[in-house]
Design a protein around this motif. Structure first.
Motif: not given
Length: 220
Positions: A186-191
């Motif tokens: 989830a954080v990877g997609v946001a970054l």
């Protein structure tokens, strides 16, 4: 307004101590995961560092919440701060918050807005990737059927997961490891979305400026 100024003053006062606390927590967590055979004395020392820094995060959040005129509004707007307190994986990200706050207080930031976003994204990815590697290695080592057998495997897994590549050569098999994987994805997609958005905005702005400059030259 008085509450906001008090919170800002508290944040300026705690900026360096919280940065040190974040670094100490990351160091303690690294020792706990990678060097579990330390002597009892050193074990107690690093355990004290872990709980001491956690207490510092809790006190900081509680003070800011108490200084806020509306605690519910503050808690809703600063939900990430609460997650940093509750989830060990996110505590190193407090360094990102300190860095961002320091940049905002500069009258003349060294980097442009796009550069600041890119720097914050890179710092977030590095810190989260390292702490995520430690966390997944801790919960996966020794698990039946585990494919993450070394810290190097954990680092590779974190890089693949944050970049949303998903090779599938090393995967978590425990439920805690899979929860970590969901959070990291989830954080990877946001970054990645933040980087692509900033880069696209920079390209559009650059083309717009060049087009306007060409029009001015043609009119002259």
């Amino acid at each position: 307004m008085r509450g906001d100024s008090a919170i800002a003053e508290w944040e300026r006062y705690c900026q360096v101590p919280l940065l040190v606390a974040s670094l100490l927590y990351l160091a303690a967590y690294t020792v706990h995961v990678l060097v579990p055979e330390v002597s009892p004395g050193w074990h107690e020392f690093w355990l004290t560092i872990t709980f001491g820094t956690w207490a510092a995060f809790i006190i900081d959040y509680a003070v800011r919440l108490g200084l806020s005129p509306s605690r519910w509004v503050y808690a809703r707007k600063h939900w990430l701060d609460l997650l940093v307190v509750l989830l060990p994986l996110l505590r190193p990200l407090r360094m990102v918050q300190v860095y961002a706050a320091a940049q905002l207080r500069r009258p003349h930031p060294r980097l442009s807005l796009e550069g600041q976003v890119m720097a914050l994204t890179l710092l977030t990815a590095l810190l989260l990737g390292y702490s995520g590697s430690l966390a997944v290695y801790r919960v996966e080592q020794g698990a039946p059927g585990a494919s993450i057998l070394t810290f190097g495997d954990a680092v590779w897994w974190a890089c693949v997961t944050l970049s949303t590549t998903g090779y599938g050569d090393v995967v978590p098999v425990t439920w805690r490891g899979r929860v970590l994987a969901v959070l990291m994805m989830a954080v990877g997609v946001a970054l990645i979305g933040a980087v692509v958005g900033v880069f696209s905005s920079w390209l559009v702005q650059s083309f717009r400026e060049k087009t306007q400059e060409a029009r001015r030259r043609s009119e002259d």
